[in-house]
Design a protein around this motif. Structure first.
Motif, mmCIF file in Angstrom:
data_model
loop_
_atom_site.group_PDB
_atom_site.id
_atom_site.type_symbol
_atom_site.label_atom_id
_atom_site.label_comp_id
_atom_site.label_asym_id
_atom_site.label_seq_id
_atom_site.Cartn_x
_atom_site.Cartn_y
_atom_site.Cartn_z
ATOM 1 N N CYS A 111 44.089 44.248 40.484
ATOM 2 C CA CYS A 111 42.950 44.869 39.812
ATOM 3 C C CYS A 111 42.224 43.799 38.991
ATOM 4 O O CYS A 111 42.858 43.030 38.263
ATOM 5 C CB CYS A 111 43.445 46.001 38.903
ATOM 6 S SG CYS A 111 42.160 46.686 37.841
ATOM 7 N N CYS A 123 42.216 51.849 35.688
ATOM 8 C CA CYS A 123 41.012 51.259 35.078
ATOM 9 C C CYS A 123 39.749 52.045 35.426
ATOM 10 O O CYS A 123 38.867 52.212 34.581
ATOM 11 C CB CYS A 123 40.883 49.787 35.460
ATOM 12 S SG CYS A 123 42.163 48.771 34.693
ATOM 13 N N CYS A 155 41.797 49.312 39.856
ATOM 14 C CA CYS A 155 42.902 50.244 40.118
ATOM 15 C C CYS A 155 42.510 51.633 39.596
ATOM 16 O O CYS A 155 41.508 51.774 38.886
ATOM 17 C CB CYS A 155 44.180 49.754 39.439
ATOM 18 S SG CYS A 155 44.185 49.958 37.651
ATOM 19 N N CYS A 190 42.856 44.972 34.836
ATOM 20 C CA CYS A 190 44.187 44.936 34.208
ATOM 21 C C CYS A 190 45.154 44.021 34.942
ATOM 22 O O CYS A 190 46.254 43.775 34.459
ATOM 23 C CB CYS A 190 44.767 46.347 34.121
ATOM 24 S SG CYS A 190 45.310 47.035 35.703
#
Ligand SMILES: [Zn+2]
Length: 206
Positions: free
Chosen positions: A66, A109, A106, A69
């Protein structure tokens, strides 16, 4: 948020195509609020679609982590394309297929960020972005914290970024602790096979 280097737009996503799709979406969306941007699922690139090919290019940039994150490996609702400047906001309609506005995200997020946007939010591919410049890693609690040695604006940006992406969600903290343990037990492991790579070298208490 791990630093990423974004290459130029792939050849199939020409400047012309980015502008054309942006204009088409803007025109339709202004007429009809419920209009969905789905052109990239039908626009062909060879045997594939524009969406799939853009996603593949984004995956190459982060080794399928991602962008926000650095979560990995992707699960079923991960690996989607996020519009950093949300496509739901009229001022950004024309950026709907702009290469610089597309981020691999992801599920966590995507959900945390939603359609929130302001100029303070950090981007991993922003010029001069470095994790250490804005953040510190608290390895006792597996939390991403603001670098209090940074200037006021950087601290504010770090704080806002942690908040918008909910970087210290209990699930993320547990996962980072898990990956740090795996890494400490096998430092020879390829870090691209682990999630949250930015926290792997922080072994000491801050
Ligand atoms: Zn994420």
């Amino acid at each position: 948020m791990r630093k990423l280097i974004r290459p130029n737009a792939p050849n199939f996503l020409t400047e012309k195509l980015q502008i054309e799709l942006g204009e088409r979406y803007k025109k339709n969306r202004e007429k009809n609020k419920g209009h969905q941007f789905n052109y990239w699922h039908t626009e062909k690139v060879g045997e594939s679609t524009l969406y799939k090919e853009i996603r593949n290019k984004l995956i190459e940039i982060s080794d399928d982590h991602c962008f926000y994150c650095d979560g990995y490996p992707p699960l079923s609702d991960d690996d989607t394309i996020d519009h950093f400047k949300p496509k739901s906001k009229p001022e950004f309609y024309d950026l709907v297929c702009s290469w610089e506005n597309l981020y691999l995200a992801c599920g966590h997020c995507q959900k945390a960020k939603g359609s929130e946007y302001n100029d303070l939010i950090l981007r991993p591919d922003e010029i001069n972005y470095e994790f250490d410049k804005f953040f510190k890693y608290d390895s006792d609690n597996d939390e991403v914290i603001v670098n209090l040695g940074a200037d006021d604006l950087s601290q504010l940006r770090a704080e806002k970024t942690i908040e918008v992406f909910d970087f210290n969600h209990v699930g993320l903290k547990k996962l980072r602790g898990f990956f740090r343990k795996v890494y400490s037990q096998d430092p020879q492991i390829n870090i691209n096979d682990l999630g949250y790579r930015f926290c792997l070298n922080f072994q000491q208490t801050i």
